[in-house]
Motif scaffolding. Structure first.
Motif, short mmCIF file in Angstrom:
data_model
loop_
_atom_site.label_atom_id
_atom_site.label_comp_id
_atom_site.label_asym_id
_atom_site.label_seq_id
_atom_site.Cartn_x
_atom_site.Cartn_y
_atom_site.Cartn_z
N VAL A 39 1.09 -1.19 -0.36
CA VAL A 39 0.12 -0.49 0.19
C VAL A 39 0.54 0.77 0.27
O VAL A 39 2.04 1.65 0.72
CB VAL A 39 -1.55 -0.46 1.22
N ASP A 51 1.16 7.42 1.22
CA ASP A 51 0.15 8.79 0.99
C ASP A 51 -1.46 7.30 1.84
O ASP A 51 -1.73 8.09 2.47
CB ASP A 51 0.44 8.71 -0.56
N THR A 52 -1.69 6.68 1.16
CA THR A 52 -2.36 5.69 1.69
C THR A 52 -2.74 5.27 2.95
O THR A 52 -3.72 5.67 3.94
CB THR A 52 -3.29 4.52 0.73
N LEU A 53 -1.23 5.12 3.32
CA LEU A 53 -0.86 4.70 4.94
C LEU A 53 -1.26 5.60 5.81
O LEU A 53 -1.48 5.89 7.10
CB LEU A 53 0.32 4.08 5.30
N LYS A 96 -3.11 8.47 4.84
CA LYS A 96 -4.18 9.18 5.19
C LYS A 96 -5.11 7.74 5.99
O LYS A 96 -6.29 8.66 6.42
CB LYS A 96 -5.00 9.40 3.81
N PHE A 97 -4.72 7.20 5.99
CA PHE A 97 -5.48 5.88 7.05
C PHE A 97 -5.49 6.59 8.24
O PHE A 97 -6.61 6.62 8.68
CB PHE A 97 -5.18 4.55 6.97
N LEU A 157 -7.02 9.26 9.18
CA LEU A 157 -8.77 9.53 9.25
C LEU A 157 -9.24 9.09 10.77
O LEU A 157 -9.55 9.34 11.83
CB LEU A 157 -9.31 8.22 8.45
N ALA A 158 -7.91 7.28 11.35
CA ALA A 158 -7.73 7.31 12.71
C ALA A 158 -8.12 8.24 13.89
O ALA A 158 -8.70 8.82 14.51
CB ALA A 158 -7.29 5.94 12.60
N LEU A 174 -5.21 -2.29 16.34
CA LEU A 174 -5.39 -2.94 15.27
C LEU A 174 -5.34 -1.84 14.08
O LEU A 174 -4.68 -1.91 13.22
CB LEU A 174 -7.63 -2.77 15.32
N VAL A 175 -5.80 -0.30 14.58
CA VAL A 175 -5.21 0.76 13.69
C VAL A 175 -3.16 0.22 12.97
O VAL A 175 -3.19 0.34 12.07
CB VAL A 175 -5.15 2.14 14.12
N ALA A 177 -2.59 -2.33 11.29
CA ALA A 177 -2.89 -2.76 9.66
C ALA A 177 -1.79 -1.28 8.40
O ALA A 177 -1.96 -1.98 7.66
CB ALA A 177 -4.30 -1.43 9.59
N HIS A 184 3.95 -12.82 9.63
CA HIS A 184 4.11 -14.75 8.66
C HIS A 184 4.75 -14.16 7.20
O HIS A 184 4.33 -14.79 6.63
CB HIS A 184 2.46 -14.99 8.83
#
Lengths: 192, 192
Positions: free
Chosen positions: A146, A149-151, A153-154, A157-158, A181-182, A185, A191
């Motif tokens: 990923v 930039d997406t990570l 923004k994630f 958001l949190a 959990l955030v 992610a 693994h």
């Protein structure tokens, strides 16, 4: 007039910021009148507005102060740690101060000058988050499928979600596993 | 007075809710005066407050209306779909309405009666989210190492984050991959 030493000026500035933060927390942005700001800081309006142009500048200065603390935490431990700190600092003052930030949402949408002054402190946190994620990716602890930039923004958001949660006065106690959990992610699975 | 048929009453109610939503979106909760509510709905205050006790009741009714739509979407497609719908409906009216909801944060913390009336619509969405997650776990599509409650709170945190993001007038365009990440975080990994 007596001469004032720079360290005294800085101390006075910190004093005003602490009082203003408490005042915005208790009464909201609109509700924090100059009279209440005087009462909370224990200083006259003349003294307050010698350091800060107006209420808006004072409000943005408190946010800048926050952002500086957040940037330092992000650089060392990441944005999730900023969220964990918010959970542990959960109190009426924190909720109130976050709430006063939500209150200005309409102004942020309709007043471009205010919006640009407000976004400056936020941008610093956003930049620090991206830098840390880049370093983490280089170190191989981040998931690699990923874009950064997406990570980023994630995580933002949190963070925004937590701000809203606390500002609305909802219970913070059981959010620790949610933050786990955030964090998981954005990390490379064990693994891999 | 002429007799009014139930379907006419319901239509009038919907008309008032639509006007009120637009009014709260444009002027905020405090800014939406009775005069502006009259202008936006095209109805007299007498007509408006025949259907809704006061401005607060009207505001909560708009939120209940929202919640009913959200519950229907959650039951069928999940809370992430509610977020995707928000992204696609991204406009000034949506941002304004979400912003007016943030505006009442101080009231939610300090007025228990308002807080309990406000939390009723939210609770319905929370319950629907948990029910759907339970069904998804039974169907084996959900990750099995995290309690339902944590997964639900995680989705709610993301939803709150999106509300804050849009209410602050920030760009929504590039959040689709972020929502993909949110969705993936609650699902069973493909290689399980």
């Amino acid at each position: 007039m007596p001469r004032v030493r720079p360290d005294q000026l800085a101390a006075r500035r910190r004093e005003i910021l602490a009082g203003a933060r408490a005042c915005f927390a208790r009464y909201g942005y609109e509700g924090a009148t100059v009279r209440l700001l005087e009462k909370e800081t224990g200083l006259s309006r003349g003294a307050i507005f010698h350091h800060f142009r107006d209420k808006e500048s004072l409000f943005i200065a408190v946010a800048q102060d926050d952002a500086a603390t957040m940037v330092a935490t992000v650089e060392q431990f990441g944005l999730v740690q900023v969220m964990r700190d918010l959970l542990h600092r959960d109190d009426a003052d924190t909720a109130g101060w976050l709430g006063s930030q939500l209150e200005v949402s309409r102004r942020l949408r309709t007043d471009p000058d205010f919006a640009s002054r407000w976004s400056a402190p936020t941008d610093a946190v956003v930049a620090a988050t991206r830098e840390r994620l880049s370093r983490q990716r280089d170190a191989g602890v981040l998931r690699s499928d990923v874009p950064i930039d997406t990570l980023a923004k994630f995580l933002e958001l949190a963070y925004d979600g937590l701000v809203l949660h606390l500002a609305m006065g909802r219970a913070a106690g059981d959010l620790e596993p949610v933050l786990d959990l955030v964090e998981a992610a954005v990390r490379r699975p064990a693994h891999d």
